[in-house]
Design an enzyme around this catalytic site. Structure first.
Site, short mmCIF file in Angstrom:
data_model
loop_
_atom_site.label_atom_id
_atom_site.label_comp_id
_atom_site.label_asym_id
_atom_site.label_seq_id
_atom_site.Cartn_x
_atom_site.Cartn_y
_atom_site.Cartn_z
N HIS A 1 53.24 21.10 -2.87
CA HIS A 1 53.07 22.21 -1.93
C HIS A 1 51.60 22.57 -1.75
O HIS A 1 51.24 23.25 -0.80
CB HIS A 1 53.83 23.44 -2.43
CG HIS A 1 55.25 23.50 -1.95
ND1 HIS A 1 55.60 23.96 -0.71
CD2 HIS A 1 56.40 23.13 -2.55
CE1 HIS A 1 56.91 23.90 -0.57
NE2 HIS A 1 57.43 23.39 -1.67
N ARG B 1 49.68 22.30 1.58
CA ARG B 1 49.86 23.37 2.57
C ARG B 1 48.87 24.50 2.33
O ARG B 1 48.24 25.01 3.27
CB ARG B 1 51.30 23.88 2.51
CG ARG B 1 52.30 22.88 3.04
CD ARG B 1 53.74 23.27 2.75
NE ARG B 1 54.16 24.52 3.37
CZ ARG B 1 54.49 24.64 4.64
NH1 ARG B 1 54.39 23.59 5.46
NH2 ARG B 1 54.92 25.80 5.12
N LYS C 1 63.30 24.92 6.92
CA LYS C 1 63.64 26.09 6.12
C LYS C 1 64.05 27.27 7.00
O LYS C 1 64.98 28.00 6.68
CB LYS C 1 62.45 26.47 5.24
CG LYS C 1 62.71 27.66 4.32
CD LYS C 1 61.50 27.94 3.45
CE LYS C 1 61.76 29.13 2.53
NZ LYS C 1 60.59 29.42 1.66
N ARG D 1 56.19 20.77 4.42
CA ARG D 1 56.77 20.97 3.09
C ARG D 1 57.10 19.60 2.48
O ARG D 1 57.46 18.66 3.21
CB ARG D 1 58.02 21.83 3.18
CG ARG D 1 57.73 23.26 3.66
CD ARG D 1 59.00 24.08 3.77
NE ARG D 1 58.71 25.44 4.22
CZ ARG D 1 58.66 25.80 5.52
NH1 ARG D 1 58.90 24.91 6.45
NH2 ARG D 1 58.37 27.05 5.85
N HIS E 1 55.97 28.70 9.62
CA HIS E 1 56.33 30.01 9.11
C HIS E 1 56.91 30.84 10.26
O HIS E 1 56.76 30.47 11.43
CB HIS E 1 55.12 30.72 8.51
CG HIS E 1 54.70 30.15 7.19
ND1 HIS E 1 53.47 30.39 6.61
CD2 HIS E 1 55.35 29.32 6.33
CE1 HIS E 1 53.38 29.74 5.47
NE2 HIS E 1 54.52 29.09 5.27
N TYR F 1 58.48 32.25 18.32
CA TYR F 1 57.86 31.27 19.20
C TYR F 1 58.66 29.98 19.17
O TYR F 1 59.17 29.57 18.13
CB TYR F 1 56.43 30.97 18.75
CG TYR F 1 55.42 32.04 19.13
CD1 TYR F 1 55.04 32.20 20.45
CD2 TYR F 1 54.85 32.86 18.17
CE1 TYR F 1 54.10 33.17 20.81
CE2 TYR F 1 53.91 33.82 18.50
CZ TYR F 1 53.54 33.98 19.83
OH TYR F 1 52.62 34.93 20.17
#
Length: 406
Positions: free
Chosen positions: A332, A335, A269, A242, A359, A369
């Site tokens: 952005h 990404r 985030k 990001r 994410h 994870y």
């Protein structure tokens, strides 16, 4: 005899406290220091009591008599005027303590511990600019859906419907917190579902065509701005983190010998630590940059102060100077570029891609994870991505998009 304003003004300062009676229990207490206090003497439940009615001349003779008469009516109705005043004061203080602004700031203080700083400041800024001026002092339990909608419509009227939706979401969170803490019984924000104008979903501009990506990379190589900004531009497609994570990167987070970048949870985030494997192409750029900024804290320090990172508009402004419009490419966008090409062109597993994008990816048992999950596969993916970008930059063979099998 009843008091008069003239008599009160001409009354000399006494050597000791003196009472000037007006009748009906009202008198003016003259003190040696010159202060003049209105008092109402009454009996309730067999006990003599006093009620302060203000000071003269701030409270005039007429005002004092009006307050006396109101107190006498309460007595006639079986109400203790002094106890009634204390109850009103306590209720007022409770209402003030449970105002929307007080509750909202309390909610924000608790929640912001798990937010990144930029996200927390944006939410508070929305509330301070768009809600507190109109609803901040209102008891949160008394705010109606109609009042909230009228306040939100001010945001809509200035052409910021999308912001209005975000503010409504934040208000709903505040009301739910008020309910949970016993200061409200219902959430009026829930009643406004569908009340605001719908907002068309827009995606941040991104370049995903391989030929256009190659042209962008060559433009970055030819960028004529500062070396620090140029390094940020070069790293943005290679790392596809990001924009805020890139510009706030610190040298202590990097191990160039191990070729990895460890981002702490407080910067992410999703509030989970994140690991970015570094391809040799990225390490080479970082070593060149380290020679310039490696003695400081940030990879990309502000031109104004090395104690702060570069502006969040630095990369975006550089793209604009390179000729890329707002509907062509954004910070952005790197990404989205990586996500699309890694999936559609290089055919890496979606969960590897999503995990590298930081994410929320869950295992079969629904657990998040950890940061080293699929690390070997992600290293290979990041290397393949860097090599692919080199090929596009050189104008080499471009792998065509393939339609996915449904």
């Amino acid at each position: 005899m009843a008091l008069s304003d003239t008599g009160i003004r001409k009354a000399p300062h006494p050597d000791k406290p003196k009472k000037l009676a007006d009748g009906g229990g009202l008198y003016l207490l003259l003190n040696p220091n010159g202060s003049k206090w209105w008092r109402f003497k009454y009996r309730y439940a067999g006990k003599e009591k006093l009620l302060s009615l203000g000071t003269y001349p701030d409270t005039s003779l007429a005002d004092a008599r009006e307050k006396r008469d109101a107190a006498r009516k309460q007595l006639a109705a079986g109400i203790d005027p002094g106890a009634h005043r204390k109850a009103e004061k306590a209720a007022g203080e409770e209402r003030a303590a449970n105002s929307f602004e007080v509750v909202a700031r309390e909610w924000h203080a608790k929640q912001s511990k798990s937010w990144v700083e930029l996200h927390a400041s944006r939410i508070m800024l929305r509330l301070e600019n768009d809600i507190f001026p109109w609803l901040g002092t209102r008891p949160i339990a008394d705010i109606s859906a109609k009042e909230l909608l009228a306040t939100l419509n001010r945001i809509v009227d200035r052409g910021a419907a999308e912001s209005a939706h975000r503010v409504l979401q934040n208000c709903g969170q505040v009301f739910r917190y008020a309910i949970a803490t016993g200061r409200a019984e219902r959430n009026p924000a829930a009643d406004l579902r569908g009340a605001l104008p719908s907002v068309k979903q827009t995606h941040l501009a991104a370049i995903t065509d391989p030929n256009a990506i190659g042209a962008l990379l060559r433009s970055i190589d030819g960028y004529q701005g500062s070396f620090v900004t140029k390094c940020a531009l070069k790293l943005a497609p290679l790392l596809f983190v990001r924009p805020g994570e890139l510009r706030q990167a610190e040298w202590t987070e990097f191990d160039l010998d191990k070729a990895q970048w460890n981002l702490p949870a407080e910067k992410m985030k999703m509030r989970e630590p994140h690991l970015v494997p570094l391809a040799p192409q990225a390490v080479e750029i970082l070593r060149e940059l380290h020679a310039l900024t490696g003695r400081g804290r940030y990879l990309f320090p502000s031109a104004r102060s090395p104690q702060r990172p570069m502006s969040n508009n630095a990369v975006l402004s550089a793209l604009r100077r390179m000729g890329y419009a707002t509907d062509e490419m954004s910070g952005h966008g790197f990404r989205a570029m990586a996500r699309t090409v890694l999936d559609e062109v290089l055919h890496f597993r979606p969960d590897y891609i999503e995990h590298q994008l930081a994410h929320a990816v869950r295992d079969p048992n629904g657990r998040a994870y950890n940061r080293t999950a699929h690390l070997t596969e992600r290293k290979k993916m990041m290397q393949a991505w860097a090599d692919y970008l080199d090929g596009l930059r050189a104008g080499g063979k471009v792998v065509a998009f393939k339609s996915k099998v449904s």
